[in-house]
Design an enzyme around this catalytic site. Structure first.
Site, PDB file in Angstrom:
ATOM      1  N   GLU A 305      -4.037  -2.536   1.294  1.00 40.43           N
ATOM      2  CA  GLU A 305      -2.849  -1.666   1.317  1.00 40.43           C
ATOM      3  C   GLU A 305      -1.845  -1.997   0.221  1.00 40.43           C
ATOM      4  O   GLU A 305      -0.761  -1.428   0.184  1.00 40.43           O
ATOM      5  CB  GLU A 305      -2.114  -1.733   2.667  1.00 40.43           C
ATOM      6  CG  GLU A 305      -2.932  -1.384   3.876  1.00 40.43           C
ATOM      7  CD  GLU A 305      -2.134  -1.477   5.171  1.00 40.43           C
ATOM      8  OE1 GLU A 305      -0.906  -1.729   5.134  1.00 40.43           O
ATOM      9  OE2 GLU A 305      -2.751  -1.301   6.243  1.00 40.43           O
ATOM     10  N   GLY A 306      -2.143  -2.949  -0.658  1.00 42.57           N
ATOM     11  CA  GLY A 306      -1.146  -3.402  -1.608  1.00 42.57           C
ATOM     12  C   GLY A 306      -0.164  -4.375  -1.014  1.00 42.57           C
ATOM     13  O   GLY A 306       0.867  -4.689  -1.633  1.00 42.57           O
TER      14      GLY A 306
END
Length: 339
Positions: A305-306
């Site tokens: 998801e970063g």
């Protein structure tokens, strides 16, 4: 007669013409640090971060418009039971991002980071890499071009993340193709695969490498045959950031697989990138070693998801604040080091 252009030709040309960091800006940042109210080098890596930013931003380092770009895609290899979750979870998580309910939403709020999520034909998984290429050349090149659009918002630092059930299998196949070894060296538990699924992952990577072996001398072929849409888009985003001199924070195992494709094409291709963290995915530390990247954080995370890249923004902001906000010895009336 001239040969017909190929879909990847434009990207090869961009790599050949990559800009370099501004040496004068790095020197100016170093000179300022020597005058700040601290012993030289006492802020350690924070000083290196400030100089790295200055070189790519061609002036005083800043982080006023950071962006997390999350690319989401689905993978045909999921049919082999390589994940603990079905492919439908990718779409559900994208909806969760949109409603603000994911971890990345909370981290972005905490550090005042913009978030954009890019859906990549979730209704059409890529080809099953054990029996066909993930993408054809045109589709892969078009997806890379789409990924470049992440820079359209004009971020001054970009954090790259992904979401895609099965994409740690695709990433492991890319690493195996680029770096060799056995599939077992590169596969991990991803989103929670049990022992049986872990074996299926290794078997899938083994089958994919065997099928595509004759074509794996070209990193772009590695990408399009073994990767996925989100991985291809991240390759495009990293390259666009380089062209625009935007510093990049790389997230985890999957994002670094995209980075590895560019590094295999040109060893200088990731000079504008820092590794935000080392994830708990078993082979990520080795991948970072191969890329020559020391991670900023080691928190045992494996979310994607970063999330790791977004957390690292806090460190980058601190580096910038110290560099720009600290008083010099002259301003503070403090005696500096005798020369």
């Amino acid at each position: 007669m001239n040969a017909q252009p190929r879909p990847f030709d434009d990207f090869r040309a961009l790599i050949e013409a990559m800009p370099e960091a501004d040496v004068a800006a790095v020197d100016a940042a170093r000179a300022r640090q020597a005058e700040l109210t601290k012993p030289v080098g006492s802020l350690g890596w924070l000083e290196d971060i400030a100089k790295w930013l200055a070189g790519w931003q061609r002036g005083a380092p800043h982080i006023d418009a950071p962006l997390v770009a999350v690319f989401a895609g689905n993978h045909g290899v999921v049919a082999h039971g390589v994940s603990a979750y079905p492919a439908s979870v990718t779409q559900a998580m994208v909806a969760n991002f949109a409603s603000g309910g994911a971890a990345i939403n909370q981290i972005c709020k905490t550090f005042d980071i913009s978030l954009r999520v890019f859906e990549l034909a979730l209704e059409r998984p890529t080809g099953d890499i054990t029996c066909e290429p993930a993408l054809d050349e045109r589709a892969c090149a078009a997806t890379m071009a789409f990924g470049m659009e992440a820079l359209a918002a004009g971020p001054d630092v970009i954090c790259l993340g992904e979401m895609g059930i099965g994409n740690t299998t695709a990433a492991a196949a890319i690493y195996n193709a680029l770096y060799g070894g056995a599939p077992e060296d590169w596969v991990g538990r991803g989103a929670g695969a049990d022992d049986a699924a872990l074996k299926r992952k290794a078997d899938a990577v083994r089958a994919a490498i065997a099928l595509h072996r004759e074509h794996l001398h070209d990193p772009f072929e590695v990408l399009r045959r073994l990767g996925g849409r989100e991985i291809a888009a991240i390759v495009g985003a990293i390259l666009a950031a380089r062209v625009q001199r935007v510093p990049v924070l790389l997230d985890g195992f999957v994002v670094c697989a995209a980075a590895a494709v560019l590094a295999a094409l040109d060893e200088r291709a990731l000079d504008h990138c820092m590794a935000a963290h080392v994830s708990a995915e078993s082979a990520h530390a080795e991948a970072l070693r191969r890329l020559g990247k020391r991670p900023l954080l080691d928190l045992g995370m494996r979310l994607g998801e970063g999330s790791g890249a977004a957390l690292a923004v806090g460190i980058v902001k601190a580096a910038v604040a110290c560099h720009n906000g600290m008083a010099t010895f002259a301003e503070a009336g403090v005696a500096g080091k005798e020369r």
